[in-house]
Design an enzyme around this catalytic site. Structure first.
Site, PDB file in Angstrom:
ATOM      1  N   ASP A  67      24.553 -47.182  11.412  1.00 13.93           N
ATOM      2  CA  ASP A  67      23.475 -47.493  12.360  1.00 13.93           C
ATOM      3  C   ASP A  67      22.395 -48.323  11.682  1.00 13.93           C
ATOM      4  O   ASP A  67      22.428 -48.517  10.473  1.00 13.93           O
ATOM      5  CB  ASP A  67      22.894 -46.202  12.962  1.00 13.93           C
ATOM      6  CG  ASP A  67      22.433 -45.200  11.888  1.00 13.93           C
ATOM      7  OD1 ASP A  67      22.448 -45.543  10.691  1.00 13.93           O
ATOM      8  OD2 ASP A  67      22.061 -44.082  12.261  1.00 13.93           O
ATOM      9  N   ASN A 136      16.803 -33.496  16.327  1.00 17.15           N
ATOM     10  CA  ASN A 136      17.083 -33.402  17.766  1.00 17.15           C
ATOM     11  C   ASN A 136      18.578 -33.325  18.060  1.00 17.15           C
ATOM     12  O   ASN A 136      18.985 -33.435  19.208  1.00 17.15           O
ATOM     13  CB  ASN A 136      16.477 -34.610  18.496  1.00 17.15           C
ATOM     14  CG  ASN A 136      17.013 -35.928  17.969  1.00 17.15           C
ATOM     15  OD1 ASN A 136      17.818 -35.948  17.034  1.00 17.15           O
ATOM     16  ND2 ASN A 136      16.582 -37.019  18.567  1.00 17.15           N
ATOM     17  N   HIS A 138      20.818 -35.510  16.982  1.00 17.60           N
ATOM     18  CA  HIS A 138      21.498 -36.819  17.027  1.00 17.60           C
ATOM     19  C   HIS A 138      22.461 -36.986  15.852  1.00 17.60           C
ATOM     20  O   HIS A 138      22.332 -36.358  14.806  1.00 17.60           O
ATOM     21  CB  HIS A 138      20.501 -37.982  17.135  1.00 17.60           C
ATOM     22  CG  HIS A 138      19.774 -38.355  15.893  1.00 17.60           C
ATOM     23  ND1 HIS A 138      18.679 -39.193  15.908  1.00 17.60           N
ATOM     24  CD2 HIS A 138      19.955 -38.030  14.583  1.00 17.60           C
ATOM     25  CE1 HIS A 138      18.251 -39.371  14.675  1.00 17.60           C
ATOM     26  NE2 HIS A 138      19.001 -38.669  13.853  1.00 17.60           N
ATOM     27  N   GLU A 143      21.503 -40.498  20.389  1.00 16.29           N
ATOM     28  CA  GLU A 143      20.428 -39.575  20.739  1.00 16.29           C
ATOM     29  C   GLU A 143      20.889 -38.575  21.802  1.00 16.29           C
ATOM     30  O   GLU A 143      21.939 -38.768  22.436  1.00 16.29           O
ATOM     31  CB  GLU A 143      19.244 -40.392  21.273  1.00 16.29           C
ATOM     32  CG  GLU A 143      18.668 -41.394  20.271  1.00 16.29           C
ATOM     33  CD  GLU A 143      17.850 -40.762  19.158  1.00 16.29           C
ATOM     34  OE1 GLU A 143      18.232 -39.695  18.629  1.00 16.29           O
ATOM     35  OE2 GLU A 143      16.816 -41.354  18.788  1.00 16.29           O
TER      36      GLU A 143
HETATM   37  P1  PGA Z   1      18.143 -36.973   7.166  1.00 19.14           P
HETATM   38  O1  PGA Z   1      18.534 -37.645   8.546  1.00 19.14           O
HETATM   39  O2  PGA Z   1      19.383 -36.887   6.358  1.00 19.14           O
HETATM   40  O3  PGA Z   1      17.129 -37.921   6.568  1.00 19.14           O
HETATM   41  O4  PGA Z   1      17.571 -35.622   7.482  1.00 19.14           O
HETATM   42  C1  PGA Z   1      19.572 -37.116   9.289  1.00 19.14           C
HETATM   43  C2  PGA Z   1      19.661 -37.829  10.595  1.00 19.14           C
HETATM   44  O5  PGA Z   1      18.634 -38.094  11.232  1.00 19.14           O
HETATM   45  O6  PGA Z   1      20.779 -38.096  11.036  1.00 19.14           O
END
Ligand code: PGA
Length: 251
Positions: A67, A136, A138, A143
């Site tokens: 992404d 959340n 995702h 999302e």
């Molecule tokens: P993080 O992000 O590893 O920085 O906690 C995870 C994500 O948002 O997919």
């Protein structure tokens, strides 16, 4: 789902890296997709060590970007692509020709999604897709509300992602849109790997792994994956009902 429990972040990262290294030893030309973010840093560090010790060879592997924030490229502070180069591709000396990333600065992002979907198909699909999970629920930038059948798409970022995402940037920035591989890429990947650490993620881990499979929590789609592996540290696993092997303290 196969769930493995690590004592702490380092232990979880070591287990995740060992799993990936074993996969690449079996399939040296594997198509890999790994996430940017805080979660994979320890895993990447260990993979780089394993590579330097010649215990695994990534020279034939292919890498697909998961992404990107819309409008950002490799040289932008906080970009996913920049993170992947700094923390993995450059230390592993991955050749440019083996890296396939979204161009999130392209004028037509919808076309960029088509191009990426075609690239993934041309490579024969993703073999090992490693993801983290957001606060959340995702996955990548899929999302809450994302359909399980989605391929690459442009996303209006959720308010949680807009806020939490600030941690990747050295100054406050307006995050509005992203571009991401879809949940269908994850579902079609030969192996899906989720790694999560920390007590702040314990609630969403419980929802994703033990709650209903629902578009409200895209991480819950992993329950339907035919070959999914989840690596948790003790804190991230602390709200789960199931008793994991080697665990006496979680309950
Ligand atoms: P993080 O992000 O590893 O920085 O906690 C995870 C994500 O948002 O997919």
């Amino acid at each position: 789902m196969n769930i493995q429990l690590g004592e702490d972040y380092e232990d979880m990262s070591r287990q995740t890296a060992e799993f990936i290294a074993a996969y690449v030893r079996r399939k040296p030309d594997a198509v890999l997709c790994f996430p940017a973010g805080d979660t994979p840093v320890g895993t990447f560090r260990r993979l780089i060590e394993l590579s330097r010790e010649r215990q695994v060879d990534f020279s034939r592997s292919k890498w697909v970007g998961l992404d990107e924030w819309a409008g950002m490229g490799r040289l932008d502070d906080g970009s996913c692509q920049g993170f992947m180069y700094d923390n993995l591709f450059t230390p592993l000396a991955i050749l440019e020709e083996n890296i396939f990333f979204f161009d999130a600065c392209a004028p037509d992002l919808a076309r960029e999604c088509v191009r990426m979907d075609e690239t993934v198909s041309r490579l024969g699909g993703i073999d090992l897709m490693f993801v983290g999970i957001g606060m959340n629920g995702h996955i990548g930038l899929n999302e809450p509300g994302t359909n399980i059948d989605s391929y690459s798409h442009v996303v209006e970022l959720d308010s949680v992602t807009r806020t939490v995402g600030q941690k990747y940037f050295s100054r406050e920035i307006k995050l509005e849109q992203g571009i991401t591989l879809g949940m269908r890429h994850l579902m079609e990947a030969e192996t899906a790997l989720l790694a999560v650490s920390g007590s702040k993620k314990a609630g969403i881990v419980r929802q994703a792994l033990e709650g209903p499979v629902s578009e409200k929590v895209p991480g819950s789609y992993l329950q339907k994956h035919r070959n999914s592996h989840v690596f948790l540290d003790r804190e991230a696993a602390s709200e789960l009902d199931i008793i994991l092997p080697g665990d006496t303290a979680v309950q």
